[in-house]
Write a protein that holds these residues in place. Sequence first.
Motif: not given
Length: 293
Positions: A37-42, A88-92, A98-99, A105-110
């Motif tokens: 359940d990790v939405v890795n858009i990157a 996990h540490r900063f979000f999950e 969610a947002i 992951f958008f940031g990671v992609m860029f």
Amino acid sequence: MDPDLALLLNGIVSGLLLGGLYAAAAAGLSVSFGMLDVVNIAHPAFMVLGAILVALLQGATGLDPLLLAALVAPGFWAMGALLYGAYHRFFERRGDEAIQGLAFFFGVMFIIEIGIVLAVGPEQHFADAAWADTTWRLGEIDLPLRMLVPAAVSLAAIGALALFLRHGFTGRAIAAVSQDREALRLLAIDPVRIKRFAFGLSLALAALAGGALAVVQPVDAASGHIFIGRVFAIVIMGGLASLGGCVLAALAFGVVENVTATFYGPSWSPAVAFGALLLVLAVRPQGLFGRAA
């Protein structure tokens, strides 16, 4: 043989081989998105990173690109484990996945795309193999090894992953972590540790998919954009956590796209393929192999 029939058969076979590449690209996302359940858009960006790294290493060493993909996969696993630790540490852990997690992951992609441009430039990269220019011919059907070998290796890797998830203790824990984390804790299993391992595994699969991609077509920093919609559509169509469904959906997606492009032009192929996705979800909202809630 009738020319139109021969064209159709070659379109189907080429679509199946293309679907093998799509399956490789989507399998890792099926692990992170469907099972964790990790939405890795990157995820497609990591695949492109693997492809460019394999192309550069192949040019420097002359080794087979698929072998090089297997050799760099452990490094991608370590990268994934570190990335999930930060996520996990900063979000999950705070319930912000969610947002804010999606934005992460958008940031990671860029960052990956910009890093590739800064490191090796915007030009395309390609990995050649000794077998890549060979084409087998069965009657009227062409089987280019440039597509056949990466598809076969990708499907073999997905099969090995499926066996690991079904029969290995850690594999069964990965399959269970998104369903009942408390049950895992009662068995003295740390869900975070399992998810860290599994997320690393998803990026290792992205590296293998990148090796296959580098053989099939030239890639540049932005090549991942064309795969974002496709890999998410394939994972959703297949039933999120179902690797078998992911493979079947990828093969179907490849055939629909390729046959449509052959007879009606490439501009129609994405519309028809995503239309097939909507049709499947209208009949089975849980996907081809997903379980109804």
